[in-house]
Design a protein around this motif. Structure first.
Motif, PDB file in Angstrom:
ATOM      1  N   ASP A  46     -79.092  68.511  66.368  1.00 49.92           N
ATOM      2  CA  ASP A  46     -77.709  68.457  66.827  1.00 49.92           C
ATOM      3  C   ASP A  46     -76.847  67.966  65.667  1.00 49.92           C
ATOM      4  O   ASP A  46     -77.163  66.953  65.034  1.00 49.92           O
ATOM      5  CB  ASP A  46     -77.573  67.518  68.025  1.00 49.92           C
ATOM      6  N   ARG A  47     -75.739  68.673  65.401  1.00 48.96           N
ATOM      7  CA  ARG A  47     -74.889  68.373  64.246  1.00 48.96           C
ATOM      8  C   ARG A  47     -73.433  68.244  64.664  1.00 48.96           C
ATOM      9  O   ARG A  47     -72.909  69.065  65.411  1.00 48.96           O
ATOM     10  CB  ARG A  47     -75.012  69.499  63.209  1.00 48.96           C
ATOM     11  N   GLY A  48     -72.780  67.201  64.141  1.00 46.31           N
ATOM     12  CA  GLY A  48     -71.338  67.056  64.268  1.00 46.31           C
ATOM     13  C   GLY A  48     -70.735  66.942  62.890  1.00 46.31           C
ATOM     14  O   GLY A  48     -71.184  66.130  62.071  1.00 46.31           O
ATOM     15  N   GLY A  65     -75.896  73.209  66.918  1.00 52.45           N
ATOM     16  CA  GLY A  65     -77.271  72.758  67.061  1.00 52.45           C
ATOM     17  C   GLY A  65     -78.158  73.849  67.613  1.00 52.45           C
ATOM     18  O   GLY A  65     -77.702  74.945  67.933  1.00 52.45           O
ATOM     19  N   GLY A  66     -79.441  73.529  67.721  1.00 52.31           N
ATOM     20  CA  GLY A  66     -80.404  74.489  68.224  1.00 52.31           C
ATOM     21  C   GLY A  66     -81.788  74.195  67.692  1.00 52.31           C
ATOM     22  O   GLY A  66     -82.079  73.085  67.226  1.00 52.31           O
ATOM     23  N   LEU A  67     -82.652  75.199  67.736  1.00 54.01           N
ATOM     24  CA  LEU A  67     -84.016  75.041  67.261  1.00 54.01           C
ATOM     25  C   LEU A  67     -84.057  74.790  65.762  1.00 54.01           C
ATOM     26  O   LEU A  67     -83.265  75.341  65.000  1.00 54.01           O
ATOM     27  CB  LEU A  67     -84.841  76.291  67.583  1.00 54.01           C
ATOM     28  N   GLN A  68     -85.004  73.961  65.359  1.00 52.04           N
ATOM     29  CA  GLN A  68     -85.225  73.653  63.947  1.00 52.04           C
ATOM     30  C   GLN A  68     -86.709  73.797  63.636  1.00 52.04           C
ATOM     31  O   GLN A  68     -87.565  73.381  64.430  1.00 52.04           O
ATOM     32  CB  GLN A  68     -84.781  72.219  63.652  1.00 52.04           C
ATOM     33  N   ALA A  69     -87.029  74.378  62.487  1.00 52.29           N
ATOM     34  CA  ALA A  69     -88.416  74.517  62.055  1.00 52.29           C
ATOM     35  C   ALA A  69     -88.543  73.987  60.636  1.00 52.29           C
ATOM     36  O   ALA A  69     -87.593  74.059  59.841  1.00 52.29           O
ATOM     37  CB  ALA A  69     -88.869  75.978  62.111  1.00 52.29           C
ATOM     38  N   LEU A 193     -91.480  63.116  65.755  1.00 51.65           N
ATOM     39  CA  LEU A 193     -90.623  62.476  64.752  1.00 51.65           C
ATOM     40  C   LEU A 193     -89.180  62.535  65.218  1.00 51.65           C
ATOM     41  O   LEU A 193     -88.694  63.589  65.636  1.00 51.65           O
ATOM     42  CB  LEU A 193     -90.762  63.203  63.406  1.00 51.65           C
ATOM     43  N   LEU A 194     -88.491  61.396  65.153  1.00 50.53           N
ATOM     44  CA  LEU A 194     -87.060  61.303  65.417  1.00 50.53           C
ATOM     45  C   LEU A 194     -86.369  60.860  64.137  1.00 50.53           C
ATOM     46  O   LEU A 194     -86.847  59.922  63.482  1.00 50.53           O
ATOM     47  CB  LEU A 194     -86.770  60.301  66.544  1.00 50.53           C
ATOM     48  N   ASP A 195     -85.247  61.515  63.796  1.00 49.40           N
ATOM     49  CA  ASP A 195     -84.551  61.100  62.577  1.00 49.40           C
ATOM     50  C   ASP A 195     -83.051  61.332  62.690  1.00 49.40           C
ATOM     51  O   ASP A 195     -82.579  62.111  63.529  1.00 49.40           O
ATOM     52  CB  ASP A 195     -85.112  61.798  61.343  1.00 49.40           C
ATOM     53  N   VAL A 196     -82.318  60.625  61.842  1.00 50.77           N
ATOM     54  CA  VAL A 196     -80.862  60.762  61.745  1.00 50.77           C
ATOM     55  C   VAL A 196     -80.507  60.935  60.281  1.00 50.77           C
ATOM     56  O   VAL A 196     -81.177  60.399  59.389  1.00 50.77           O
ATOM     57  CB  VAL A 196     -80.124  59.547  62.339  1.00 50.77           C
ATOM     58  N   SER A 208     -65.843  67.319  55.236  1.00 53.36           N
ATOM     59  CA  SER A 208     -65.975  65.965  54.721  1.00 53.36           C
ATOM     60  C   SER A 208     -67.424  65.485  54.807  1.00 53.36           C
ATOM     61  O   SER A 208     -68.058  65.227  53.791  1.00 53.36           O
ATOM     62  CB  SER A 208     -65.057  65.016  55.490  1.00 53.36           C
ATOM     63  N   ARG A 209     -67.952  65.337  56.008  1.00 50.74           N
ATOM     64  CA  ARG A 209     -69.323  64.860  56.192  1.00 50.74           C
ATOM     65  C   ARG A 209     -69.853  65.363  57.531  1.00 50.74           C
ATOM     66  O   ARG A 209     -69.098  65.875  58.350  1.00 50.74           O
ATOM     67  CB  ARG A 209     -69.383  63.334  56.148  1.00 50.74           C
ATOM     68  N   SER A 210     -71.152  65.168  57.742  1.00 49.68           N
ATOM     69  CA  SER A 210     -71.791  65.539  58.998  1.00 49.68           C
ATOM     70  C   SER A 210     -72.708  64.411  59.447  1.00 49.68           C
ATOM     71  O   SER A 210     -73.211  63.632  58.626  1.00 49.68           O
ATOM     72  CB  SER A 210     -72.606  66.830  58.850  1.00 49.68           C
ATOM     73  N   PHE A 211     -72.904  64.327  60.745  1.00 52.31           N
ATOM     74  CA  PHE A 211     -73.885  63.400  61.312  1.00 52.31           C
ATOM     75  C   PHE A 211     -74.882  64.244  62.094  1.00 52.31           C
ATOM     76  O   PHE A 211     -74.498  64.996  62.997  1.00 52.31           O
ATOM     77  CB  PHE A 211     -73.224  62.368  62.217  1.00 52.31           C
ATOM     78  N   VAL A 212     -76.147  64.121  61.730  1.00 56.07           N
ATOM     79  CA  VAL A 212     -77.181  65.021  62.250  1.00 56.07           C
ATOM     80  C   VAL A 212     -78.298  64.198  62.883  1.00 56.07           C
ATOM     81  O   VAL A 212     -78.803  63.243  62.278  1.00 56.07           O
ATOM     82  CB  VAL A 212     -77.766  65.894  61.126  1.00 56.07           C
ATOM     83  N   THR A 213     -78.682  64.548  64.091  1.00 49.41           N
ATOM     84  CA  THR A 213     -79.850  63.946  64.740  1.00 49.41           C
ATOM     85  C   THR A 213     -80.836  65.059  65.076  1.00 49.41           C
ATOM     86  O   THR A 213     -80.441  66.180  65.392  1.00 49.41           O
ATOM     87  CB  THR A 213     -79.464  63.196  66.030  1.00 49.41           C
ATOM     88  N   SER A 214     -82.116  64.741  65.012  1.00 47.54           N
ATOM     89  CA  SER A 214     -83.119  65.752  65.340  1.00 47.54           C
ATOM     90  C   SER A 214     -84.379  65.094  65.872  1.00 47.54           C
ATOM     91  O   SER A 214     -84.686  63.941  65.564  1.00 47.54           O
ATOM     92  CB  SER A 214     -83.466  66.611  64.111  1.00 47.54           C
TER      93      SER A 214
END
Length: 225
Positions: A46-48, A65-69, A193-196, A208-214
């Protein structure tokens, strides 16, 4: 005679302490100098993204956002039978809801993580056949964001969206934190695995910037070195 007996007692105590110290070192000494983990993973991202108004906000590129591999490798040095640490490299990709295979997407989001990683065993949860490990990561992430036209109709704003996609392409660099839990079966393992991440765009574009959680599920093999 008393002097000889005392000397013998001191020598006996010294020998027993040396033997005890050697047994302790033998228990702490690792069976190997380290290991190499190779893994593939699949999860969701998920990305903002923030920036300067249009076209980022006006055309809906500010969130996605969506699937990530991904694929990754971790090289560990063994400190003792409970703790290892080392270097982690991971490449992952996300594009739309289905990795760009179905439909259009806003950003195709490709990441490279370089991180320090540590791993500690959880003996209370482990037994002879399986081993549980808790891991943590801290490092840097590099991003290549390739803007597309998104899920948009070919209406009067289509040309505007095509032009915006060119302006919104960017590279970004920032930090990442992660935590994981893995279950090992001999050399094979599965885990989560959880990461930010918070990457900052490079250059003078509208982003400018992004905040990403996965969150990802990972599976692979560990090779002892």
């Amino acid at each position: 005679m008393r002097t000889l007996s005392f000397a013998g007692l001191v020598a006996s105590l010294a020998f027993s302490q040396t033997a005890l110290a050697q047994e302790t070192l033998d228990l702490l000494e690792p069976d190997s100098t380290g290991s190499l983990e190779l893994a593939v993973d699949l999860g969701v991202l998920d990305r903002g993204t923030t920036g300067v108004g249009d076209p980022l906000l006006g055309l809906g590129y500010d969130h996605g956002g969506g699937l990530q591999a991904g694929i990754g490798a971790r090289a560990y040095l063994e400190i003792n039978e409970y703790f290892r640490h080392g270097l982690s490299l991971r490449v992952s990709h996300q594009a739309g809801s289905a990795l760009g295979l179905v439909g259009e997407h806003g950003f195709a989001w490709s990441q490279l993580d370089v991180a320090y990683v540590f791993r500690t065993s959880l003996p209370c949860m482990s037994d002879g056949d399986t081993q549980w490990y808790l891991s943590g990561l801290v490092g840097v992430t590099g991003v290549h964001a390739d803007a597309g036209t998104g899920d948009a109709p070919r209406d009067e704003r289509w040309n505007e969206r095509v032009a915006a996609a060119d302006d919104l392409d960017h590279l970004a660099l920032g930090g990442m934190l992660g935590a994981g839990l893995d279950l090992h079966f001999d050399e094979w393992f599965v885990g989560a695995l959880l990461d930010v991440r918070e990457p900052f765009a490079l250059g003078s574009g509208p982003v400018s910037r992004s905040f990403v959680t996965s969150g990802t599920l990972r599976a692979g093999v560990e090779l002892e070195l």
